[in-house]
Design an enzyme around this catalytic site. Structure first.
Site, mmCIF file in Angstrom:
data_model
loop_
_atom_site.group_PDB
_atom_site.id
_atom_site.type_symbol
_atom_site.label_atom_id
_atom_site.label_comp_id
_atom_site.label_asym_id
_atom_site.label_seq_id
_atom_site.Cartn_x
_atom_site.Cartn_y
_atom_site.Cartn_z
ATOM 1 N N GLU A 265 0.883 -1.165 0.000
ATOM 2 C CA GLU A 265 0.000 0.000 0.000
ATOM 3 C C GLU A 265 0.919 1.212 0.000
ATOM 4 O O GLU A 265 1.765 1.350 0.870
ATOM 5 C CB GLU A 265 -0.864 -0.043 1.259
ATOM 6 C CG GLU A 265 -1.894 1.048 1.301
ATOM 7 C CD GLU A 265 -2.492 1.154 2.691
ATOM 8 O OE1 GLU A 265 -2.795 0.131 3.315
ATOM 9 O OE2 GLU A 265 -2.634 2.296 3.143
ATOM 10 N N CYS A 302 -2.816 7.470 4.788
ATOM 11 C CA CYS A 302 -2.812 7.270 3.329
ATOM 12 C C CYS A 302 -4.178 7.576 2.755
ATOM 13 O O CYS A 302 -4.335 7.690 1.549
ATOM 14 C CB CYS A 302 -2.387 5.856 2.993
ATOM 15 S SG CYS A 302 -3.371 4.669 3.842
HETATM 16 N N1 LIG Z 1 0.699 5.594 1.696
HETATM 17 C C1 LIG Z 1 0.953 5.287 2.918
HETATM 18 O O1 LIG Z 1 0.200 4.620 3.569
HETATM 19 C C2 LIG Z 1 2.188 5.757 3.561
HETATM 20 C C3 LIG Z 1 3.120 6.474 2.842
HETATM 21 N N2 LIG Z 1 4.282 6.848 3.426
HETATM 22 C C4 LIG Z 1 5.254 7.604 2.603
HETATM 23 O O2 LIG Z 1 6.559 7.109 2.858
HETATM 24 C C5 LIG Z 1 7.428 8.167 3.235
HETATM 25 C C6 LIG Z 1 8.472 7.642 4.192
HETATM 26 O O3 LIG Z 1 7.826 7.017 5.276
HETATM 27 P P1 LIG Z 1 8.223 5.586 5.809
HETATM 28 O O4 LIG Z 1 7.139 5.109 6.667
HETATM 29 O O5 LIG Z 1 9.552 5.613 6.420
HETATM 30 O O6 LIG Z 1 8.176 4.651 4.508
HETATM 31 P P2 LIG Z 1 9.302 3.847 3.780
HETATM 32 O O7 LIG Z 1 8.675 3.251 2.576
HETATM 33 O O8 LIG Z 1 10.508 4.666 3.560
HETATM 34 O O9 LIG Z 1 9.694 2.686 4.812
HETATM 35 C C7 LIG Z 1 8.795 1.659 5.184
HETATM 36 C C8 LIG Z 1 9.590 0.409 5.552
HETATM 37 O O10 LIG Z 1 10.140 -0.152 4.369
HETATM 38 C C9 LIG Z 1 11.558 -0.183 4.461
HETATM 39 N N3 LIG Z 1 12.100 0.189 3.158
HETATM 40 C C10 LIG Z 1 12.058 1.401 2.566
HETATM 41 N N4 LIG Z 1 12.634 1.355 1.351
HETATM 42 C C11 LIG Z 1 13.041 0.093 1.180
HETATM 43 C C12 LIG Z 1 13.720 -0.589 0.129
HETATM 44 N N5 LIG Z 1 14.107 0.044 -0.961
HETATM 45 N N6 LIG Z 1 14.000 -1.885 0.292
HETATM 46 C C13 LIG Z 1 13.628 -2.541 1.418
HETATM 47 N N7 LIG Z 1 13.002 -1.955 2.442
HETATM 48 C C14 LIG Z 1 12.703 -0.659 2.324
HETATM 49 C C15 LIG Z 1 11.919 0.825 5.531
HETATM 50 O O11 LIG Z 1 13.168 0.528 6.109
HETATM 51 P P3 LIG Z 1 14.046 1.623 6.880
HETATM 52 O O12 LIG Z 1 13.130 2.656 7.421
HETATM 53 O O13 LIG Z 1 14.756 0.844 7.919
HETATM 54 O O14 LIG Z 1 14.975 2.216 5.866
HETATM 55 C C16 LIG Z 1 10.762 0.680 6.486
HETATM 56 O O15 LIG Z 1 10.942 -0.446 7.302
HETATM 57 C C17 LIG Z 1 6.493 9.217 3.797
HETATM 58 O O16 LIG Z 1 7.027 10.509 3.730
HETATM 59 C C18 LIG Z 1 5.285 9.062 2.919
HETATM 60 O O17 LIG Z 1 5.471 9.771 1.733
HETATM 61 C C19 LIG Z 1 4.543 6.515 4.719
HETATM 62 C C20 LIG Z 1 3.643 5.824 5.489
HETATM 63 C C21 LIG Z 1 2.373 5.378 4.952
HETATM 64 O O1 LIG Z 2 -7.531 5.822 7.456
HETATM 65 C C1 LIG Z 2 -7.252 4.781 8.049
HETATM 66 O O2 LIG Z 2 -7.872 4.392 9.032
HETATM 67 C C2 LIG Z 2 -6.153 3.903 7.548
HETATM 68 C C3 LIG Z 2 -5.140 4.685 6.809
HETATM 69 C C4 LIG Z 2 -4.031 3.855 6.322
HETATM 70 O O3 LIG Z 2 -4.212 2.723 5.931
HETATM 71 C C5 LIG Z 2 -2.682 4.425 6.300
HETATM 72 O O4 LIG Z 2 -2.552 5.614 6.529
HETATM 73 O O5 LIG Z 2 -1.734 3.655 6.073
#
Ligand SMILES: NC(=O)C1=CN([C@@H]2O[C@H](COP(=O)(O)OP(=O)(O)OC[C@H]3O[C@@H](n4cnc5c(N)ncnc54)[C@H](OP(=O)(O)O)[C@@H]3O)[C@@H](O)[C@H]2O)C=CC1
Ligand SMILES: O=C(O)CCC(=O)C(=O)O
Length: 521
Positions: A265, A302
């Site tokens: 996601e 998200c």
């Molecule tokens: N759409 C959504 O639901 C969400 C979007 N985000 C987006 O992600 C950005 C960063 O947030 P974050 O939560 O740190 O998300 P990341 O995608 O950077 O990290 C999530 C997890 O995946 C790991 N990871 C990241 N890149 C890789 C890779 N290339 N290979 C293997 N593992 C990887 C990270 O490891 P490690 O941190 O140890 O490097 C962490 O454990 C936010 O600014 C936002 O834009 C974040 C949260 C939710």
């Molecule tokens: O809105 C929610 O309750 C869930 C949102 C979500 O899945 C996320 O931010 O990763």
């Protein structure tokens, strides 16, 4: 409060190696004890070996025992009491009511899957009895059930430290399906992860399950996560995070000798469509409600409403006026990590500097790692001409697109990438026009909701929390709700298998009386 910062592998606590690192208190930036050390390649290898070893036993555990296990995890999480809440608040900067609410959702989700397991419908049992007399050829006896796919690798999300993390929806649905789970903890909340991981590890032991059913590995970085994703014993991946991280994992999974599915996601801007009659009748009211959804959890959902579409006119002006009045009252709030705060500030700065975009209103200024909410506006023509305006700015920023007419609004929707949600604000006299937009929305999003906002996903049986790429890597499924179990199951058909060798649920006796179809009925 003390807890172990060791990796959890095979029912044991296993210290990592290398330079120690600590969690950071989101509000102050100060380091939190204890120190963590990242898992080693050998430890990742052992977690995979144990998961593979546990698989055949775990997937055949009686349904009642597997359901009891999920209930035990829920109970053990609640037993962590306030220690879990306070550690989670410190690591994420999220307020107590949010963390307590998220804990309730996490526990409720585990219990829902326990109930799904008990009912047994997820096994998808089908029987086509033999027809030996059929002409011109006899029909064989065919019996189908769905089995677990194998060990599942879960990446905990930063923004939902409980409900989308160590014991979150991916883990709960994979365990419910009969898959051992290996979690790579998110380094933004390792203490929370350790506490919840301990609750799962205890439940594994209490329920007498093979120790390889669950492992939790810590890492500050991506090497171990990538190694796990490439391990031939891992059969599927669940991920919530950035588009960059999700697509990197998709790439690894697709280029392995044995490719595997990735359920990632990623990014979504969740269009909110304001229909004319609704705007005219209650534009100001919708504007106020919109600000509440936009700024919830510092916008770090998200499902955050990052895009608002409406035909320009007095109704939209009323909406903007109300939003502009409400937003300056909203305090800046601490964001999850320095990285997420930085990415938010950069995304906002890019919009600020775009000549086709005007800032309409902003919330109160913040300090340190706090994100200042902000609302921008542009025109339909400008939005369609610049794809950067459709990119997610993760946090409490949103862009209102003033469309010249309904045709332009529809064209903007047509140009969007896949989304998790679309929210329609409409009154009965908007129905005819809205009907025309529904086919577009159905193609673009996983959930269409009316007179509300997508933040705060209901965990249920009819929920879809998914959507076409890049909202997720596979829009055919969901990561929230009972349907999420389907991601981790695969059908197996038994043709002319002697009764003595059939899985019990497919025998004529069907002793547990599990639901199944016979000849498709
Ligand atoms: N759409 C959504 O639901 C969400 C979007 N985000 C987006 O992600 C950005 C960063 O947030 P974050 O939560 O740190 O998300 P990341 O995608 O950077 O990290 C999530 C997890 O995946 C790991 N990871 C990241 N890149 C890789 C890779 N290339 N290979 C293997 N593992 C990887 C990270 O490891 P490690 O941190 O140890 O490097 C962490 O454990 C936010 O600014 C936002 O834009 C974040 C949260 C939710
Ligand atoms: O809105 C929610 O309750 C869930 C949102 C979500 O899945 C996320 O931010 O990763």
């Amino acid at each position: 409060m003390t807890f172990s910062s060791d990796n959890l592998i095979g029912g044991e606590r296993v210290p990592g190696a290398g330079a120690p690192w600590r969690a950071v208190e989101a509000a102050t930036g100060s380091a939190l004890e204890p120190a963590f050390a990242s898992a080693t390649a050998e430890q990742a290898e052992r977690a995979c070996a144990l998961a593979a070893e546990a698989f055949d036993t775990y997937r055949e555990t009686p349904l009642q025992a597997r359901a009891d296990f999920l209930d035990a995890i829920a109970r053990n999480i609640l037993d962590l009491g306030d220690d879990l809440v306070t550690r989670c608040m410190a690591e994420t900067g999220l307020p107590r009511p949010r963390i307590e609410g998220e804990r309730g959702r996490t526990v409720g989700q585990l219990r829902m899957f326990a109930e799904v397991v008990r009912r047994g419908a997820f096994l998808g049992l089908r029987v086509d009895p033999a027809q030996p007399e059929r002409k011109p050829l006899p029909r064989p006896d065919l019996r189908l059930r769905r089995i677990a796919v194998g060990p599942v690798l879960v990446f905990g999300a930063s923004n939902f430290p409980l409900a989308f993390s160590v014991a979150g929806g991916d883990t709960a649905s994979a365990l419910a399906a009969g898959c051992p789970v290996i979690v790579k903890a998110h380094p933004a909340h390792p203490g929370t992860s350790a506490l919840v991981g301990g609750a799962i590890q205890r439940a594994v032991a209490e329920c007498g399950l093979p120790a390889g059913v669950f492992a939790l590995l810590f890492e500050e970085g991506i090497a171990i996560g990538q190694r796990l994703a490439a391990d031939p014993r891992v059969a599927a991946i669940g991920f919530t995070g950035s588009r960059r991280g999700g697509t990197a994992l998709m790439q690894i999974a697709a280029t392995r000798a044995t490719p595997i599915p990735v359920y990632a996601e990623m990014s979504s801007i969740n269009p909110v469509v304001l229909m004319p009659a609704a705007l005219q009748a209650r534009g100001a009211e919708i504007g106020k409600a919109f600000v509440a959804s936009l700024t919830l959890g510092s916008g770090q959902f998200c499902t955050n409403p990052g895009l608002v579409l409406a035909v320009d006119g007095p109704g939209l002006d009323a909406f903007l006026a109300a939003a502009s009045e409400a937003l300056p009252n909203v305090a800046a709030a601490t964001m999850l990590t320095p990285g997420i705060h930085k990415a938010y500030c950069e995304g906002v700065a890019a919009l600020e500097s775009n000549p086709a975009v005007e800032r309409v209103a902003q919330g109160q200024e913040g300090t340190g790692q706090q994100g200042q909410p902000v609302l921008f506006a542009t025109t339909g023509a400008a939005f369609r001409a610049d794809h950067r305006l459709g990119e997610e700015v993760f946090g409490a920023a949103s862009l209102v697109v003033r469309c010249a007419d309904t045709n332009e609004l529809r064209a903007v929707l047509e140009g969007l990438e896949g989304q998790l949600t679309a929210a329609l604000h409409m009154d009965p006299s908007d129905h005819v026009e809205t009907r025309g937009l529904l086919p577009v929305l159905e193609r673009k999003v996983g959930r269409i909701l009316v007179n509300g906002f997508g933040t705060g996903v209901e965990v249920g049986h009819a929920m879809v929390h998914g959507g076409p790429f890049p909202a997720t890597s596979d829009g055919r499924t969901t990561s929230v709700g009972s349907l999420a179990i389907d991601r981790f199951l695969r059908p197996v058909s038994y043709q002319d298998m002697p009764e003595a060798l059939l899985p019990e649920a497919l025998t004529d006796a069907n002793p547990a009386q599990l639901p199944r179809s016979v000849d498709g009925a």
